[in-house]
Design an enzyme around this catalytic site. Structure first.
Site, PDB file in Angstrom:
ATOM      1  CG  PHE A 134      -1.986   1.029   1.179  1.00  0.00           C
ATOM      2  CD1 PHE A 134      -3.079   0.881   0.346  1.00  0.00           C
ATOM      3  CD2 PHE A 134      -1.873   2.181   1.937  1.00  0.00           C
ATOM      4  CE1 PHE A 134      -4.055   1.867   0.272  1.00  0.00           C
ATOM      5  CE2 PHE A 134      -2.844   3.164   1.874  1.00  0.00           C
ATOM      6  CZ  PHE A 134      -3.940   3.007   1.034  1.00  0.00           C
ATOM      7  CG  ASP A 211      -0.613  -2.725   6.451  1.00  0.00           C
ATOM      8  OD1 ASP A 211      -1.754  -3.035   6.845  1.00  0.00           O
ATOM      9  OD2 ASP A 211      -0.363  -1.650   5.884  1.00  0.00           O
ATOM     10  CE1 TYR A 236      -9.525   2.787   6.611  1.00  0.00           C
ATOM     11  CE2 TYR A 236      -8.727   3.965   8.524  1.00  0.00           C
ATOM     12  CZ  TYR A 236      -8.535   3.514   7.229  1.00  0.00           C
ATOM     13  OH  TYR A 236      -7.368   3.783   6.579  1.00  0.00           O
ATOM     14  CE  LYS A 237      -8.118  -0.785   5.077  1.00  0.00           C
ATOM     15  NZ  LYS A 237      -8.450   0.018   3.907  1.00  0.00           N
ATOM     16  NE  ARG A 383     -10.068  -2.263  -2.986  1.00  0.00           N
ATOM     17  CZ  ARG A 383      -9.455  -1.532  -2.044  1.00  0.00           C
ATOM     18  NH1 ARG A 383      -8.179  -1.704  -1.816  1.00  0.00           N
ATOM     19  NH2 ARG A 383     -10.120  -0.640  -1.360  1.00  0.00           N
TER      20      ARG A 383
HETATM   21  C1  LIG Z   1      -2.757  -1.941   3.584  1.00  0.00           C
HETATM   22  C2  LIG Z   1      -3.036  -0.566   4.096  1.00  0.00           C
HETATM   23  N1  LIG Z   1      -2.148   0.045   4.879  1.00  0.00           N
HETATM   24  C3  LIG Z   1      -2.361   1.293   5.346  1.00  0.00           C
HETATM   25  C4  LIG Z   1      -3.490   1.991   5.016  1.00  0.00           C
HETATM   26  C5  LIG Z   1      -3.573   3.437   5.430  1.00  0.00           C
HETATM   27  O1  LIG Z   1      -3.964   3.677   6.644  1.00  0.00           O
HETATM   28  P1  LIG Z   1      -4.262   5.152   7.178  1.00  0.00           P
HETATM   29  O2  LIG Z   1      -4.586   6.039   6.025  1.00  0.00           O
HETATM   30  O3  LIG Z   1      -5.446   4.934   8.028  1.00  0.00           O
HETATM   31  O4  LIG Z   1      -3.068   5.595   7.908  1.00  0.00           O
HETATM   32  C6  LIG Z   1      -4.484   1.375   4.233  1.00  0.00           C
HETATM   33  C7  LIG Z   1      -5.747   2.051   3.865  1.00  0.00           C
HETATM   34  O5  LIG Z   1      -5.971   3.209   3.954  1.00  0.00           O
HETATM   35  C8  LIG Z   1      -4.223   0.092   3.746  1.00  0.00           C
HETATM   36  O6  LIG Z   1      -5.098  -0.520   2.951  1.00  0.00           O
HETATM   37  N1  LIG Z   2      -8.835   5.393   4.352  1.00  0.00           N
HETATM   38  C1  LIG Z   2      -9.401   5.765   3.194  1.00  0.00           C
HETATM   39  C2  LIG Z   2      -9.907   7.048   3.033  1.00  0.00           C
HETATM   40  C3  LIG Z   2     -10.478   7.450   1.838  1.00  0.00           C
HETATM   41  C4  LIG Z   2     -10.606   6.538   0.806  1.00  0.00           C
HETATM   42  C5  LIG Z   2     -10.113   5.249   0.941  1.00  0.00           C
HETATM   43  C6  LIG Z   2      -9.502   4.867   2.132  1.00  0.00           C
HETATM   44  C7  LIG Z   2      -8.932   3.520   2.278  1.00  0.00           C
HETATM   45  O1  LIG Z   2      -8.881   3.012   3.357  1.00  0.00           O
HETATM   46  C8  LIG Z   2      -8.417   2.836   1.102  1.00  0.00           C
HETATM   47  C9  LIG Z   2      -7.927   1.467   1.390  1.00  0.00           C
HETATM   48  N2  LIG Z   2      -6.879   1.432   2.380  1.00  0.00           N
HETATM   49  C10 LIG Z   2      -7.427   0.753   0.165  1.00  0.00           C
HETATM   50  O2  LIG Z   2      -6.928  -0.345   0.296  1.00  0.00           O
HETATM   51  O3  LIG Z   2      -7.555   1.205  -0.933  1.00  0.00           O
END
Ligand SMILES: Cc1ncc(COP(=O)(O)O)c(C=O)c1O
Ligand SMILES: Nc1ccccc1C(=O)C[C@H](N)C(=O)O
Length: 409
Positions: A134, A211, A236-237, A383
């Site tokens: 990510f 992660d 939040y998922k 997705r």
């Molecule tokens: C695999 C992964 N790591 C990290 C994040 C980011 O986390 P955050 O934006 O909440 O810090 C996400 C999604 O947003 C994710 O899908």
């Molecule tokens: N936190 C977000 C805020 C806004 C839009 C998307 C996200 C996602 O969480 C994306 C997710 N992590 C992803 O795997 O694409």
């Protein structure tokens, strides 16, 4: 192409009737709500739906704030990040108490744990990660490597797949300080063999940081028995904590005495209200905390943790596999010309799949406008992330039929 829609609907209804978790759907806001403009929600792996119990929990938290005011900190809130951390640990991480805390974003926790871990491997020069991790993981580690003068060793992966054991074995050497990978890849849904990769890292004397954003609450995780060193994940998922709900961090008990993280705030200090000179890390997992925790933000996730405990993570995973399998089958049937950019075998597939087609950027916009909500991931991935507790097979079918219509199939 001629498909018998009625037959498809009947088959989806049969699956729903046979689903042992079917009753959970009614515990969420919005599902089957005629007033909602959403007819198919397939983005539970970006933002899960709210539970109805979450509304009550948030209302109760505001009442507690109003009634207890500052006394709330002593009475409950100081402990809440660790209390909820332990619940997450026991219900979905396979982690004994005292190793998990809730707070900050995944991004910030990645930074804190990576820096803390790297300080435990002085003299080693490389961080191993993969090209399709990510973005935030890649960016944070780029920054950390710059700060510390370390090298990044990239495992190049096919975006439709993920980090295979052999590739990890090749990349991890006696130079490796830390391996940072996603348990379930955000794009393909590839499910890494976390236990085996952790073993490979340890055999080379390296530490691992997983992660878990896309696996927690949908795929069984056994951090303690896999001997994982560090982990972070979103809430939040699949834990339905709500937009921006704080993430969790896990530090294995064996590291807690020596682990030091770089953001030395007062809330992670031993006896913060002593307000004394100099930072001394708190005992145990509390040392991961930096500033005042976001109490209201961590209230909602508790109801989903309760639901997963009741359902059992094994049953959640079974439903999740059936849902993604169903989406794959429907793709074959209704979406000719669309490529599946995810592992087809369930043993290496997490809770979501990605479909690949050049029209998907435009198609996604049209789908959102009609209340069908998958996610678009560049360059041309659609997705589909069903949530095992709240997505029905009928809802999945509505989504794939809409995709077929928008593609003119
Ligand atoms: C695999 C992964 N790591 C990290 C994040 C980011 O986390 P955050 O934006 O909440 O810090 C996400 C999604 O947003 C994710 O899908
Ligand atoms: N936190 C977000 C805020 C806004 C839009 C998307 C996200 C996602 O969480 C994306 C997710 N992590 C992803 O795997 O694409």
């Amino acid at each position: 192409m001629t498909v018998d829609v009625h037959e498809l609907q009947q088959a989806a209804a049969t699956r729903d009737a046979a689903d042992p978790l079917r009753e959970y759907r009614s515990l969420f806001h919005g599902a089957d709500d005629p007033a909602s403009d959403v007819v198919s929600y397939l983005d539970g792996n970006s933002l899960g739906r709210p539970t109805i119990a979450a509304t009550e929990a948030i209302t109760a938290a505001v009442a507690q704030w109003s009634g207890r005011l500052i006394r709330g900190w002593d009475e409950q809130w100081m402990e809440l990040p660790l209390t909820i951390g332990d619940r997450i640990g026991s219900v979905v991480l396979g982690a004994a108490a005292g190793q998990t805390t809730v707070g900050d974003s995944t991004t910030v926790l990645l930074y804190k744990l990576a820096r803390g871990a790297l300080a435990m491997r002085p003299g080693r020069t490389e961080i191993v990660l993969d090209t399709d991790n990510f973005p935030t993981d890649r960016y944070v580690l780029e920054g950390v490597a710059n700060e510390l003068g370390l090298d990044l060793r990239w495992i190049t992966v096919d975006p439709a797949s993920g980090v295979e054991l052999d590739a990890a074995r090749e990349a991890i050497t006696e130079r490796t300080a830390l391996v940072v990978l996603s348990h379930v890849a955000y794009r393909s849904g590839y499910l890494a063999d976390a236990e085996a990769i952790t073993r490979v890292a340890h055999d080379a004397g390296a530490l691992v940081l997983w992660d878990l954003c896309h696996s927690v609450g949908s795929v069984p995780i056994e951090l303690d028995s896999w001997n994982v060193d560090f982990a972070v994940g979103c809430t939040y998922k699949y834990l339905n904590g709500g937009p921006g709900s704080p993430a969790f961090a896990y530090v294995a008990a064996e590291h807690l005495d020596v682990f030091r993280q770089p953001i030395q705030g007062w809330m992670g200090r031993r006896d913060p209200f002593e307000m004394g000179p100099g930072y001394v890390p708190a005992e145990g997992i509390r040392r991961v905390v930096s500033g005042t925790p976001a109490i209201l933000g961590m209230v909602a996730m508790q109801s989903t943790i309760d639901l997963i405990e009741r359902a059992g993570i094994g049953a959640v995973r079974e439903k999740s596999v059936l849902l993604t399998e169903y989406l794959i089958d429907l793709t074959g049937e209704l979406l000719p010309g669309v490529r599946i950019a995810s592992p087809v075998g369930a043993e290496r597939r997490g809770g979501h799949i990605t479909l690949d087609h050049p029209a998907f950027r435009d198609v996604t916009q049209r789908l959102w406008a009609r209340g069908v909500i998958p996610d678009f991931r560049a360059p041309q991935g659609l997705r589909l992330g069903p949530s095992p507790l709240s997505t029905s097979f009928a809802e999945a079918l509505v989504g794939v039929r809409a995709i077929a219509e928008e593609l003119g199939r």
